[in-house]
Design an enzyme around this catalytic site. Sequence first.
Site, PDB file in Angstrom:
ATOM      1  N   ARG A 101      47.628  35.846  37.629  1.00  0.00           N
ATOM      2  CA  ARG A 101      47.746  37.094  38.390  1.00  0.00           C
ATOM      3  C   ARG A 101      49.058  37.024  39.145  1.00  0.00           C
ATOM      4  NH1 ARG A 101      43.367  40.386  41.983  1.00  0.00           N
ATOM      5  NH2 ARG A 101      42.718  40.818  39.839  1.00  0.00           N
ATOM      6  N   HIS A 128      46.355  45.832  34.044  1.00  0.00           N
ATOM      7  CA  HIS A 128      45.163  45.059  34.421  1.00  0.00           C
ATOM      8  C   HIS A 128      44.194  45.110  33.232  1.00  0.00           C
ATOM      9  CE1 HIS A 128      42.395  42.914  36.710  1.00  0.00           C
ATOM     10  NE2 HIS A 128      42.101  43.760  37.674  1.00  0.00           N
ATOM     11  N   GLN A 131      40.398  44.167  33.529  1.00  0.00           N
ATOM     12  CA  GLN A 131      39.645  45.264  34.143  1.00  0.00           C
ATOM     13  C   GLN A 131      39.377  46.339  33.091  1.00  0.00           C
ATOM     14  OE1 GLN A 131      38.472  45.464  37.444  1.00  0.00           O
ATOM     15  NE2 GLN A 131      37.328  47.104  36.483  1.00  0.00           N
ATOM     16  N   ASP A 221      41.012  54.338  42.073  1.00  0.00           N
ATOM     17  CA  ASP A 221      41.425  53.010  42.551  1.00  0.00           C
ATOM     18  C   ASP A 221      42.127  53.231  43.895  1.00  0.00           C
ATOM     19  OD1 ASP A 221      42.096  50.312  42.752  1.00  0.00           O
ATOM     20  OD2 ASP A 221      43.752  50.416  41.320  1.00  0.00           O
ATOM     21  N   CYS A 261      37.512  50.149  40.177  1.00  0.00           N
ATOM     22  CA  CYS A 261      37.659  48.728  39.803  1.00  0.00           C
ATOM     23  C   CYS A 261      37.333  47.789  40.943  1.00  0.00           C
ATOM     24  CB  CYS A 261      39.078  48.488  39.308  1.00  0.00           C
ATOM     25  SG  CYS A 261      40.327  48.830  40.546  1.00  0.00           S
ATOM     26  N   ARG A 289      32.607  42.459  34.566  1.00  0.00           N
ATOM     27  CA  ARG A 289      33.787  41.580  34.483  1.00  0.00           C
ATOM     28  C   ARG A 289      33.387  40.196  33.966  1.00  0.00           C
ATOM     29  NH1 ARG A 289      38.485  42.626  37.264  1.00  0.00           N
ATOM     30  NH2 ARG A 289      39.133  40.860  35.985  1.00  0.00           N
TER      31      ARG A 289
END
Length: 305
Positions: A101, A128, A131, A221, A261, A289
């Site tokens: 990340r 992402h 996600q 988001d 998310c 996830r």
Amino acid sequence: MKRDFLTLADFNKAEILSLLDRAIEMKKTSAPAGAPLAGRSVGLMFEKASTRTRVSFEAAIYQLGAHSIYMNPNDIQLGRGETAGDTARVLSSYMDAIIIRTFEHERVEEFAKYSRVPVINGLTDRHHPCQGLADLMTMLEKKGRLEGLKVAYIGDGNNVANSLLEGASMLKMDLSIACPEGFEPDPLVLEKAMKSPGKNEIVVLRDPKEAAGRSDVIYTDVWVSMGQEKKSDGKKDRFKNYQINDALLSCAKPDAIVMHCLPAHRGEEITDEVMDGPRSVIFEQAENRLYSGKALLEKLLMAHS
Ligand code: CP
Ligand code: NVA
């Protein structure tokens, strides 16, 4: 040959669909018998905070029988200026996959270039994809199909929006993005999604009600993503009409689901009522996830053994 997962477009439609099926199957059963990744090690190197990505992957790695090694960049020499390329060459001689990340997307690409094991993008400023996998899985579970689904993304054209764009164009979903001027998704990702062949429609609008109209899924988001805090003065004012609240939700289909998310800034991009309401699938989306990450690790590591 090793495969990386830096964007959703690194896999083709058939591969994504089979990953989603596998993730749904894994959700139905508990930990797979026989620890298929026993003896393997997976590194996680995170230059930004994370709850879901870090913890779901660490749990997934354990459930698959492998070992996880979490690295804070400040505790390894990367934080003192060792290059991403040199770090990747060394770490990939110890481990079987690395989840990263970071900020600039080019950094994860640089890492992947020098790594001899699969690199998974655990979020960059531009994408992402992990996600995105859980999002597609959740839509498929809740709506029973992806093709032809009408998705409205209301808010900042950020990394999550870019991955949603890639997913929508690959799976032939209609995607309407509503954002203030100047906050559109990445122009290259958008152009590619708009040009991809198929009957689906990808549009960027200003009016959130128009985007939400007759949608099956409403997604949002945060308005200010990690790393953008300093250059976002006044940004929240520009977004105040882009909140997912009961009024906006009433524009969608009566059985529309609400997605986010996470982490959410309750009271900004989404109200408590919607987030905790009957149409929210947000916490199951977060749960997914784990299964989508597990299916991804299985695919990348079983193929690269
Ligand atoms: N959605 C997501 O990636 O959450 P984290 O930042 O907690 O990992
Ligand atoms: N767009 C958000 C997503 C967090 C999971 C961010 O980058 O901070």
